[in-house]
Motif scaffolding. Structure first.
Motif, PDB file in Angstrom:
ATOM      1  N   PRO A  50       0.804  -1.232   0.000  1.00  0.00           N
ATOM      2  CA  PRO A  50       0.000   0.000   0.000  1.00  0.00           C
ATOM      3  C   PRO A  50       0.833   1.276   0.000  1.00  0.00           C
ATOM      4  O   PRO A  50       0.369   2.317  -0.465  1.00  0.00           O
ATOM      5  N   GLU A  51       2.078   1.184   0.467  1.00  0.00           N
ATOM      6  CA  GLU A  51       2.936   2.370   0.490  1.00  0.00           C
ATOM      7  C   GLU A  51       3.300   2.833  -0.916  1.00  0.00           C
ATOM      8  O   GLU A  51       3.745   3.987  -1.100  1.00  0.00           O
ATOM      9  N   ASN A  52       3.130   1.959  -1.905  1.00  0.00           N
ATOM     10  CA  ASN A  52       3.454   2.338  -3.285  1.00  0.00           C
ATOM     11  C   ASN A  52       2.264   2.912  -4.051  1.00  0.00           C
ATOM     12  O   ASN A  52       2.423   3.416  -5.156  1.00  0.00           O
ATOM     13  N   LEU A  53       1.066   2.795  -3.469  1.00  0.00           N
ATOM     14  CA  LEU A  53      -0.128   3.293  -4.162  1.00  0.00           C
ATOM     15  C   LEU A  53      -0.241   4.809  -4.047  1.00  0.00           C
ATOM     16  O   LEU A  53       0.153   5.403  -3.035  1.00  0.00           O
ATOM     17  N   MET A  54      -0.778   5.411  -5.114  1.00  0.00           N
ATOM     18  CA  MET A  54      -1.126   6.832  -5.121  1.00  0.00           C
ATOM     19  C   MET A  54      -2.531   6.929  -5.713  1.00  0.00           C
ATOM     20  O   MET A  54      -2.765   6.473  -6.837  1.00  0.00           O
ATOM     21  N   VAL A  55      -3.469   7.479  -4.959  1.00  0.00           N
ATOM     22  CA  VAL A  55      -4.862   7.536  -5.383  1.00  0.00           C
ATOM     23  C   VAL A  55      -5.331   8.992  -5.359  1.00  0.00           C
ATOM     24  O   VAL A  55      -5.167   9.691  -4.353  1.00  0.00           O
ATOM     25  N   ARG A  86      -0.723   8.056   0.261  1.00  0.00           N
ATOM     26  CA  ARG A  86      -0.646   8.992  -0.874  1.00  0.00           C
ATOM     27  C   ARG A  86      -2.036   9.144  -1.482  1.00  0.00           C
ATOM     28  O   ARG A  86      -2.326   8.619  -2.550  1.00  0.00           O
ATOM     29  N   PHE A  87      -2.889   9.869  -0.797  1.00  0.00           N
ATOM     30  CA  PHE A  87      -4.277  10.041  -1.234  1.00  0.00           C
ATOM     31  C   PHE A  87      -4.611  11.518  -1.337  1.00  0.00           C
ATOM     32  O   PHE A  87      -4.311  12.310  -0.440  1.00  0.00           O
ATOM     33  N   HIS A  88      -5.249  11.901  -2.460  1.00  0.00           N
ATOM     34  CA  HIS A  88      -5.681  13.279  -2.675  1.00  0.00           C
ATOM     35  C   HIS A  88      -7.163  13.265  -3.009  1.00  0.00           C
ATOM     36  O   HIS A  88      -7.585  12.711  -4.026  1.00  0.00           O
ATOM     37  N   ASP A  89      -7.943  13.892  -2.158  1.00  0.00           N
ATOM     38  CA  ASP A  89      -9.396  13.860  -2.267  1.00  0.00           C
ATOM     39  C   ASP A  89      -9.883  14.866  -3.307  1.00  0.00           C
ATOM     40  O   ASP A  89      -9.116  15.678  -3.838  1.00  0.00           O
ATOM     41  N   SER A  90     -11.175  14.807  -3.563  1.00  0.00           N
ATOM     42  CA  SER A  90     -11.819  15.701  -4.522  1.00  0.00           C
ATOM     43  C   SER A  90     -11.512  17.159  -4.201  1.00  0.00           C
ATOM     44  O   SER A  90     -11.661  17.604  -3.063  1.00  0.00           O
ATOM     45  N   GLY A  91     -11.069  17.891  -5.217  1.00  0.00           N
ATOM     46  CA  GLY A  91     -10.736  19.298  -5.044  1.00  0.00           C
ATOM     47  C   GLY A  91      -9.262  19.555  -4.831  1.00  0.00           C
ATOM     48  O   GLY A  91      -8.800  20.694  -4.947  1.00  0.00           O
ATOM     49  N   ASP A  92      -8.495  18.497  -4.515  1.00  0.00           N
ATOM     50  CA  ASP A  92      -7.054  18.679  -4.330  1.00  0.00           C
ATOM     51  C   ASP A  92      -6.353  18.940  -5.657  1.00  0.00           C
ATOM     52  O   ASP A  92      -5.333  19.611  -5.699  1.00  0.00           O
ATOM     53  N   GLY A  93      -6.898  18.371  -6.739  1.00  0.00           N
ATOM     54  CA  GLY A  93      -6.298  18.622  -8.041  1.00  0.00           C
ATOM     55  C   GLY A  93      -6.098  17.365  -8.852  1.00  0.00           C
ATOM     56  O   GLY A  93      -6.576  16.278  -8.502  1.00  0.00           O
ATOM     57  N   CYS A  95      -4.193  14.260 -10.840  1.00  0.00           N
ATOM     58  CA  CYS A  95      -3.188  13.270 -10.444  1.00  0.00           C
ATOM     59  C   CYS A  95      -1.802  13.573 -11.003  1.00  0.00           C
ATOM     60  O   CYS A  95      -0.798  13.451 -10.289  1.00  0.00           O
ATOM     61  N   HIS A  96      -1.716  13.979 -12.257  1.00  0.00           N
ATOM     62  CA  HIS A  96      -0.402  14.195 -12.873  1.00  0.00           C
ATOM     63  C   HIS A  96       0.296  15.417 -12.289  1.00  0.00           C
ATOM     64  O   HIS A  96       1.523  15.484 -12.273  1.00  0.00           O
ATOM     65  N   GLN A  97      -0.480  16.376 -11.814  1.00  0.00           N
ATOM     66  CA  GLN A  97       0.115  17.515 -11.132  1.00  0.00           C
ATOM     67  C   GLN A  97       0.648  17.089  -9.765  1.00  0.00           C
ATOM     68  O   GLN A  97       1.748  17.462  -9.352  1.00  0.00           O
ATOM     69  N   HIS A  98      -0.131  16.280  -9.038  1.00  0.00           N
ATOM     70  CA  HIS A  98       0.309  15.811  -7.721  1.00  0.00           C
ATOM     71  C   HIS A  98       1.504  14.875  -7.808  1.00  0.00           C
ATOM     72  O   HIS A  98       2.234  14.711  -6.826  1.00  0.00           O
ATOM     73  N   MET A  99       1.695  14.255  -8.963  1.00  0.00           N
ATOM     74  CA  MET A  99       2.843  13.366  -9.121  1.00  0.00           C
ATOM     75  C   MET A  99       4.159  14.097  -8.895  1.00  0.00           C
ATOM     76  O   MET A  99       5.172  13.491  -8.531  1.00  0.00           O
ATOM     77  N   SER A 100       4.164  15.421  -9.071  1.00  0.00           N
ATOM     78  CA  SER A 100       5.382  16.202  -8.840  1.00  0.00           C
ATOM     79  C   SER A 100       5.860  16.102  -7.395  1.00  0.00           C
ATOM     80  O   SER A 100       7.027  16.376  -7.102  1.00  0.00           O
ATOM     81  N   LYS A 101       4.959  15.699  -6.502  1.00  0.00           N
ATOM     82  CA  LYS A 101       5.330  15.534  -5.092  1.00  0.00           C
ATOM     83  C   LYS A 101       6.055  14.217  -4.846  1.00  0.00           C
ATOM     84  O   LYS A 101       6.753  14.062  -3.838  1.00  0.00           O
ATOM     85  N   TYR A 102       5.879  13.256  -5.738  1.00  0.00           N
ATOM     86  CA  TYR A 102       6.372  11.902  -5.489  1.00  0.00           C
ATOM     87  C   TYR A 102       7.402  11.419  -6.507  1.00  0.00           C
ATOM     88  O   TYR A 102       8.265  10.609  -6.161  1.00  0.00           O
ATOM     89  N   ALA A 103       7.305  11.863  -7.738  1.00  0.00           N
ATOM     90  CA  ALA A 103       8.211  11.389  -8.783  1.00  0.00           C
ATOM     91  C   ALA A 103       9.626  11.904  -8.533  1.00  0.00           C
ATOM     92  O   ALA A 103       9.825  13.092  -8.272  1.00  0.00           O
TER      93      ALA A 103
END
Length: 596
Positions: A50-55, A86-93, A95-103
């Motif tokens: 689960p530590e590898n998942l990003m939702v 690594r979960f971002h709820d509705s309104g956070d933005g 997925c590909h933008q949030h990937m900048s936090k993890y990639a």
């Protein structure tokens, strides 16, 4: 020892090798609800890593129906129960933008979205997969990769004023075509790379999927180090690496470009279509919703008004970007110009969010696809361009060239070949002798096979509900007449576009015996195998086929017969053949679980 490319180093194997690897990040979004159902069908309850998942909840954010809202709640329950951090709820933005936090440089990233390749901006290997394969990764933690050939793109110099990274991406797609980098890794080299910001690189990498690429990647240079706030050695190719193809581009010779309906590869100079009336504009999406894009648009719109009746939608790519745009006064500029500001999300890009266009309207957008029906209405037409071109056009109610561009009026010389219409007329019969005959059709995309607007109304785990909608925006008679053991013959780049697995699920469910094509979209090929749908790439056989011919295939022997003419092919590896025989990856893994 010969030099190695980026992907050969990532997988520590030569081109053509099949390797198994454990991704560092496994991305899913609104489709997580459907993936969980497939995961449970496989006989599993607990995610392996689960530590590898990003939702991320982004494609229908906020939900517009109770069904979507229930899916969102199911996903929230899932990430809570599985302890996904690594979960971002509705309104956070998005997925590909949030990937900048993890990639990070050197990572292996996969995602159940075709634009996962965006993360290549961070010197990561990033590729899209389908939902079923994602469920398989939840159970096993690793998957197979074929080490691809590499295309080298060399960028020279700097862009002129009024020309942006979106224009670079469209230039490349226009020159290479929708399958010009099919199943290839794309590396960006040259002195021009240092002038591209991380935002620029994300835009260019994002659009690599529109030319069939498996992934696109930029070097771990000073620009990336500055963005990450630390030195990173990363992974990069050797100077003497071997490349399958190369494209050199002089950036100072690029003019403002635009992708015209209904293919991204249908690229023209903005000069060529200037004056075309548009009724709606969209600035945002995973391609161009970053703060840099909003600043460009605000500079154009400041102190001006869009025409009466015109619809301008602005969608920041994340909550952080939205807040930054407020603090910089950009949102006030947009509102004063007459624009609507939507919640950070994918918006109407795939035809499910707010902002669906009306019949017989033209939309100019910063998004990444303009397929027929892509924004939810097959009676509308979509043009793709840079934030500056979109903003200037919104003010005029017609397509115009950005005022900052002072270059000469130009035409774009595309490599795109003229192809047949993207749909079959109602009265036209394409079925004979058990074969659906589409050999003259290239770039048949997943939006035409199964409309994007239905993606979250019908889960990919519900094949019986998919079938009535198969090919509706392409050949309306198909879903009513298709039957078990039918064969489909089609042209180049079959199944390009979205990673949406509904088409392969539906075709496998009705019992299609074979899909015979000249070439196939990379993700669709993996999806077909995962669903137990046999797909065969034999260009010479497609060319030989004539309407009314009979087709026979013997997979284990590697033999295809068209009437009495015999064609030979390399049989699938035994493991993949077994997946097809079992009826797909879900049943294959489920059987193994039961046997254990």
């Amino acid at each position: 020892m010969p030099g190695r490319t980026f992907v050969e180093k990532i997988f520590d194997a030569p081109v053509g090798s099949i390797v198994f690897a454990k991704p560092d990040v496994i991305l899913s979004h609104d489709n997580t609800a459907s993936i969980e159902k497939t995961f449970n069908k496989m006989g599993f309850k607990q995610v392996k890593n689960p530590e590898n998942l990003m939702v991320v909840l982004d494609h229908n954010a906020p939900p517009t129906t109770s069904n979507l809202a229930n899916n969102y709640q199911q996903i929230r329950n899932f990430v809570h129960d599985q302890k996904v951090t690594r979960f971002h709820d509705s309104g956070d933005g998005i997925c590909h933008q949030h990937m900048s936090k993890y990639a990070r440089p050197g990572m292996i990233i996969v995602g159940s979205d075709s634009h996962t390749c965006t993360a290549g901006a961070f010197n990561a290997f990033a590729a899209g997969i389908d939902r079923t394969e994602t469920a398989g990764l939840w159970t096993q933690g690793e998957t197979w990769f074929r080490v691809p050939e590499t295309m080298k793109i060399v960028l020279h110099g700097k862009l002129p004023d009024g020309v942006y990274s979106k224009d670079i991406a469209l230039y490349i797609i226009g020159k290479t075509g929708a399958n010009g980098a099919d199943y290839r890794s794309v590396e960006f080299h040259g002195d021009g790379v240092k002038y591209l910001t991380i935002s620029d690189r994300m835009t260019i990498a994002n659009l690599a999927s529109e030319m069939g690429a498996k992934n696109a990647v930029f070097p771990p240079d000073e620009v990336l180090n500055e963005f990450l706030g630390q030195e990173n050695t990363g992974v990069w190719s050797d100077e003497d690496a071997n490349y399958a193809s190369m494209l050199e581009i002089k950036l100072d010779e690029i003019a403002p470009l635009i992708a015209c309906p209904h293919q991204v590869e249908n690229v023209k100079s903005v000069f060529e279509v200037a004056g075309t009336t548009v009724q709606q504009a969209l600035i945002g999406t995973c391609t161009n919703g970053r703060i840099e894009d909003l600043r460009i648009a605000a500079d154009v719109l400041q102190g001006k008004l869009i025409p009466p009746g015109f619809q301008l939608l602005i969608i920041p790519a994340s909550r952080e970007i939205y807040k930054q745009a407020i603090n910089e006064g950009l949102i006030e500029i947009f509102i004063n110009s007459g624009a609507n500001i939507l919640s950070p999300s994918c918006g109407p890009c795939l035809g499910t969010g707010q902002g669906i266009p009306a019949d017989n309207t033209n939309v100019i957008s910063t998004a990444n696809r303009n397929f027929l029906g892509r924004m939810g209405n097959p009676k509308a037409s979509v043009f793709l361009a840079s934030p500056a071109t979109v903003a200037y056009s919104a003010l005029e109610g017609k397509i115009v060239v950005p005022l900052l561009f002072k270059g000469e009026k130009t035409e774009f010389k595309s490599s795109r070949k003229e192809t047949r219409s993207t749909f079959i007329e109602t009265a036209e019969n394409r079925f004979s002798n058990g074969v659906w005959s589409y050999p003259d059709i290239d770039n048949l995309n997943t939006d035409q096979m199964f409309a994007g607007k239905l993606t979250y109304e019908i889960n990919s785990s519900e094949p019986d509900k998919i079938v009535p909608h198969l090919f509706k925006d392409f050949d309306s008679s198909f879903s009513e007449r298709v039957k078990k053991d039918d064969v489909i013959v089609c042209g180049e780049n079959f199944g390009c576009g979205s990673s949406r697995e509904h088409p392969s699920v539906g075709l496998a469910y009705v019992g299609i015996k074979l899909v015979l094509v000249k070439s196939v979209g990379r993700i669709f090929y993996r999806s077909a195998i995962n669903q137990g749908l046999a797909i065969l790439v034999l260009p010479e056989a497609v060319d030989a086929y004539k309407f009314g011919d009979s087709i026979e295939v013997r997979f284990e022997e590697g033999i295809l017969k068209i009437n009495e003419r015999v064609f030979h092919f390399e049989p699938l590896p035994s493991k993949l053949m077994e997946i097809i025989k079992q009826g797909g990856l879900t049943k294959y893994i489920g059987k193994r679980v039961n046997n254990e």
